[in-house]
Design a protein around this motif. Structure first.
Motif, mmCIF file in Angstrom:
data_model
loop_
_atom_site.group_PDB
_atom_site.id
_atom_site.type_symbol
_atom_site.label_atom_id
_atom_site.label_comp_id
_atom_site.label_asym_id
_atom_site.label_seq_id
_atom_site.Cartn_x
_atom_site.Cartn_y
_atom_site.Cartn_z
ATOM 1 N N ARG A 198 30.853 10.913 29.925
ATOM 2 C CA ARG A 198 31.434 10.017 30.923
ATOM 3 C C ARG A 198 32.001 10.860 32.063
ATOM 4 N NH1 ARG A 198 35.951 6.851 28.123
ATOM 5 N NH2 ARG A 198 34.224 5.634 27.321
ATOM 6 N N LEU A 199 31.975 10.296 33.267
ATOM 7 C CA LEU A 199 32.649 10.872 34.433
ATOM 8 C C LEU A 199 33.462 9.762 35.078
ATOM 9 C CD1 LEU A 199 29.814 12.983 36.129
ATOM 10 C CD2 LEU A 199 31.931 13.890 35.149
ATOM 11 N N GLY A 200 34.718 10.025 35.389
ATOM 12 C CA GLY A 200 35.566 9.017 36.014
ATOM 13 C C GLY A 200 35.149 8.679 37.433
ATOM 14 N N SER A 201 34.547 9.644 38.121
ATOM 15 C CA SER A 201 34.202 9.458 39.534
ATOM 16 C C SER A 201 32.788 8.923 39.759
ATOM 17 C CB SER A 201 34.360 10.779 40.285
ATOM 18 O OG SER A 201 33.434 11.731 39.792
ATOM 19 N N ARG A 202 32.026 8.733 38.698
ATOM 20 C CA ARG A 202 30.659 8.238 38.829
ATOM 21 C C ARG A 202 30.430 7.106 37.833
ATOM 22 N NH1 ARG A 202 31.265 10.895 42.707
ATOM 23 N NH2 ARG A 202 29.916 12.497 43.570
ATOM 24 N N SER A 203 29.592 6.163 38.232
ATOM 25 C CA SER A 203 29.282 5.023 37.362
ATOM 26 C C SER A 203 28.276 5.426 36.286
ATOM 27 C CB SER A 203 28.707 3.871 38.191
ATOM 28 O OG SER A 203 27.413 4.219 38.672
ATOM 29 N N VAL A 204 28.182 4.612 35.272
ATOM 30 C CA VAL A 204 27.180 4.814 34.228
ATOM 31 C C VAL A 204 25.795 4.841 34.869
ATOM 32 C CG1 VAL A 204 26.065 3.689 32.242
ATOM 33 C CG2 VAL A 204 28.555 3.870 32.339
ATOM 34 N N ARG A 205 25.546 3.947 35.801
ATOM 35 C CA ARG A 205 24.253 3.878 36.484
ATOM 36 C C ARG A 205 23.949 5.193 37.209
ATOM 37 N NH1 ARG A 205 23.023 3.110 41.384
ATOM 38 N NH2 ARG A 205 25.033 2.317 42.053
ATOM 39 N N GLN A 206 24.936 5.759 37.909
ATOM 40 C CA GLN A 206 24.727 7.009 38.644
ATOM 41 C C GLN A 206 24.456 8.179 37.700
ATOM 42 O OE1 GLN A 206 28.494 6.724 40.734
ATOM 43 N NE2 GLN A 206 27.438 6.569 42.719
ATOM 44 N N ILE A 207 25.236 8.278 36.644
ATOM 45 C CA ILE A 207 25.060 9.377 35.685
ATOM 46 C C ILE A 207 23.693 9.267 35.013
ATOM 47 C CG2 ILE A 207 25.954 10.485 33.599
ATOM 48 C CD1 ILE A 207 28.733 9.233 34.380
ATOM 49 N N ALA A 208 23.344 8.055 34.591
ATOM 50 C CA ALA A 208 22.054 7.842 33.929
ATOM 51 C C ALA A 208 20.894 8.153 34.870
ATOM 52 C CB ALA A 208 21.960 6.412 33.405
ATOM 53 N N ALA A 209 21.018 7.785 36.130
ATOM 54 C CA ALA A 209 19.951 8.064 37.100
ATOM 55 C C ALA A 209 19.753 9.568 37.256
ATOM 56 C CB ALA A 209 20.275 7.417 38.446
ATOM 57 N N ALA A 210 20.834 10.321 37.295
ATOM 58 C CA ALA A 210 20.732 11.782 37.415
ATOM 59 C C ALA A 210 20.064 12.368 36.172
ATOM 60 C CB ALA A 210 22.105 12.402 37.641
ATOM 61 N N ALA A 211 20.482 11.926 34.995
ATOM 62 C CA ALA A 211 19.888 12.441 33.752
ATOM 63 C C ALA A 211 18.416 12.047 33.655
ATOM 64 C CB ALA A 211 20.662 11.928 32.551
ATOM 65 N N ALA A 212 18.088 10.808 34.028
ATOM 66 C CA ALA A 212 16.695 10.352 33.972
ATOM 67 C C ALA A 212 15.820 11.113 34.958
ATOM 68 C CB ALA A 212 16.622 8.847 34.240
ATOM 69 N N ALA A 213 16.386 11.527 36.083
ATOM 70 C CA ALA A 213 15.626 12.283 37.084
ATOM 71 C C ALA A 213 15.141 13.623 36.521
ATOM 72 C CB ALA A 213 16.476 12.511 38.331
#
Length: 189
Positions: free
Chosen positions: A147-162
């Motif tokens: 988890r990151l407090g400054s980023r949404s689940v959607r943003q983190i997942a998009a980065a990992a999926a990339a």
């Protein structure tokens, strides 16, 4: 001017042929290394644990080599804190985590919710939640819930999926992202 001059092979033609051969000979690795492009000569991982209160900020890869002591530190940090059980964390998972963090362009460390899980801990969590897999990659040291407090689940997942290098699960209700080095797949909301 042709790269093939009077039957002689020029340096440019030779390099082009080598590059084409290297790319076609190793298609399996194209995604595995592509997500670390631009990573430079240093790879770093920053995390903290709300469960243990511990923090880690370590450079684990320098100039093409993993730093053995840093990997040991990561293994310990990502241990099953319920049983104090340590297992090796797959380097591919660490690389996915670091690459996603870099793409998100944040200085904030990840909050680690779950790294390695012993079979006993996994069974206990499975008895409490339908969302815990019987053969979870956490038990092989191949997954992390972050988890990151400054980023949404959607943003983190998009980065990992990339990264296109493993599985990415979005758990918006619980506000975390699962990253693993298993087959490439995405699930959740």
């Amino acid at each position: 001017m042709s790269d093939f001059n009077a039957g002689r092979v020029t340096r440019r033609a030779l390099l082009g042929a080598f590059a084409a051969t290297a790319i076609s000979a190793a298609p399996v690795y194209s995604n595995a290394f592509g997500f670390l492009r631009g990573g430079g000569d240093i790879r770093r991982l920053k995390m903290h644990s709300g469960r243990t209160g511990e923090r880690i900020d370590t450079i684990y890869w320098v100039e093409g080599k993993y730093v053995k002591e840093a990997l040991k530190e990561i293994n310990y940090f990502m241990r099953d804190w319920r049983r104090d059980a340590v297992a090796p964390i797959d380097r591919r998972t660490i690389d996915i985590m670091a690459a996603a963090h870099n793409m998100l362009d944040v200085d904030e460390p990840y909050l680690l919710l779950s790294g390695y899980r012993s079979p006993q801990t996994n069974a206990m969590l499975r008895s409490r939640s339908r969302g815990v897999a019987k053969n979870s990659l956490h038990m092989q040291g191949q997954a992390a819930d972050l988890r990151l407090g400054s980023r949404s689940v959607r943003q983190i997942a998009a980065a990992a999926a990339a990264c296109k290098a493993g599985g990415v699960g979005k758990y918006s209700g619980s506000q975390f992202v699962h990253m693993d080095c298993g087959p490439v797949r995405v699930w959740g909301r």
